[in-house]
Design an enzyme around this catalytic site. Structure first.
Site: not given
Ligand SMILES: *Cc1c(COP(=O)(O)O)cnc(C)c1O
Length: 377
Positions: A41, A137, A267, A316
């Protein structure tokens, strides 16, 4: 098309180097623990989803996971045909495409199950059901999950391929009792469902921390993100397998000049030279994910194999570095913000600690304007 041009050109000497041989090696090492689902992801935590997914599969991963249907589409468009788990319930308007592309949706509402069944139109579609055992969640509560599973198994279409949960504190040994509590709630749900004849083909619970630190959480699949990228899930967690960081963030000095003592830089003029010194400008800035605040918290970079302080607030597109009095630094010299140079190394965790965050956020922050350069194919 003109739209693609900016990122195809790489005139600016700044890049994220991604070592795919490290991804393969990490995938192979993690696969020794249990069958591996490579979590790609968020553009593979900034590493590049398609290239990382292919490397993870080559290293032994059997599944991929994404947060969004859109991310699954990107993998299928690249010709990747491995199983892809979508970690959240697709929205109703995404369900048809998820089905058409053979993504495996996570479901946790009866409505979601009905929508999915409608999208599949009577054809078999493997789905995973998520139960919330304490992360709070997403996921059906243990009390509601039976109804979701029932909607799946009576749909005449959906296949109960997986049951899973997600651990909230697997990276924190001080809270192992809660991880054990989550796993026992999960077991209770699983055995109750099994008792009603609803047996998922597979069950899974572990993220990287679960996989590394909680053998009981490994089950049939471990969903690893951060460990796949070569980082421990928490600084205090010493990984049981060897992990190699895959990403380095690098640039070349774009401008170098000597300044006298008492000059003030960037800056706000908040950095003052204490002696005559060499200041190098580096063409990366907060628009690329190098947090502006890194100056305030004592951020360093590597130049000529030495640690040098960031001199003044990060702007930036550029930042300045104090290379010291005796520096032999020239335009074009390599500067490392994350990674190794000579005997020195700045890890994503080191930067994260300074900023009061975690390595995940430092990696994900590396922006789309930074070209990814792949090595170790
Ligand atoms: C992002 C995620 C993972 C991976 O987590 P890591 O700590 O990066 O291994 C696994 N399961 C779910 C549901 C996630 O959202």
């Amino acid at each position: 098309m003109a739209g693609g041009r900016v990122t195809e050109r790489a005139y600016r000497p700044a890049w994220a180097e991604v070592d795919l041989s490290a991804v393969r090696a990490n995938a192979a090492a993690l696969s020794e623990l249990a069958p591996l689902c490579a979590v790609v992801k968020a553009n593979a935590y900034g590493h590049g989803a398609v290239d990382v997914a292919k490397a993870a599969l080559a290293g032994g991963a059997s599944w991929l996971a994404v947060a969004l249907v859109e991310e699954g589409v990107q993998l299928r468009d690249a010709g990747i045909d491995a199983p892809v788990l979508v970690l959240a319930e697709p929205t109703a308007d995404a369900m048809a495409e998820a089905y058409a592309l053979g993504l495996t949706p996570t479901l946790y509402t009866e409505n979601g199950a009905k929508t999915a069944a409608g999208a599949a139109g009577g054809e078999p579609w493997p789905v995973h059901v998520k139960v919330d055992t304490g992360m709070h969640r997403v996921g059906a509560s243990p009390a509601d999950v039976d109804a979701v599973v029932d909607a799946v198994v009576t749909s005449g279409s959906l296949v109960f391929d997986g049951l899973w949960t997600h651990l909230a504190v697997a990276d924190d040994a001080g809270q192992d009792d809660f991880t054990e509590e989550q796993l026992s709630r999960f077991e209770a749900v699983r055995s109750r469902l099994t008792g009603t004849g609803a047996v998922p083909r597979m069950v899974h619970a572990a993220n990287s921390a679960g996989a590394l630190a909680h053998p009981l959480a490994r089950y049939d699949l471990i969903r690893c993100g951060i460990a796949l990228y070569g980082h421990r899930p928490a600084l205090a967690l010493t990984p049981s397998v060897e992990l190699r960081p895959a990403m380095s963030l690098k640039a070349r000095a774009s401008y170098v000049r000597e300044l006298d003592a008492g000059e003030r830089i960037s800056y706000g003029r908040r950095y003052e030279t204490s002696q005559r010194t060499t200041i190098a400008t580096v063409p990366l800035g907060y628009a690329d994910g190098v947090t502006r605040r890194l100056f305030d918290v004592g951020g360093q970079v590597l130049v000529g194999g030495r640690r040098c302080p960031i001199a003044g607030v990060v702007t930036m597109d550029q930042l300045m570095v104090d290379c010291g009095t005796d520096a032999d630094v020239h335009v074009g010299d390599e500067v490392v913000l994350i990674g190794r140079q000579g005997d020195e190394e700045i890890t994503a965790w080191e930067v994260a600690e300074l900023l009061g965050t975690i390595s995940y956020e430092v990696l994900c922050a590396v922006g789309p304007r930074v070209p990814r350069v792949y090595i170790g194919r």
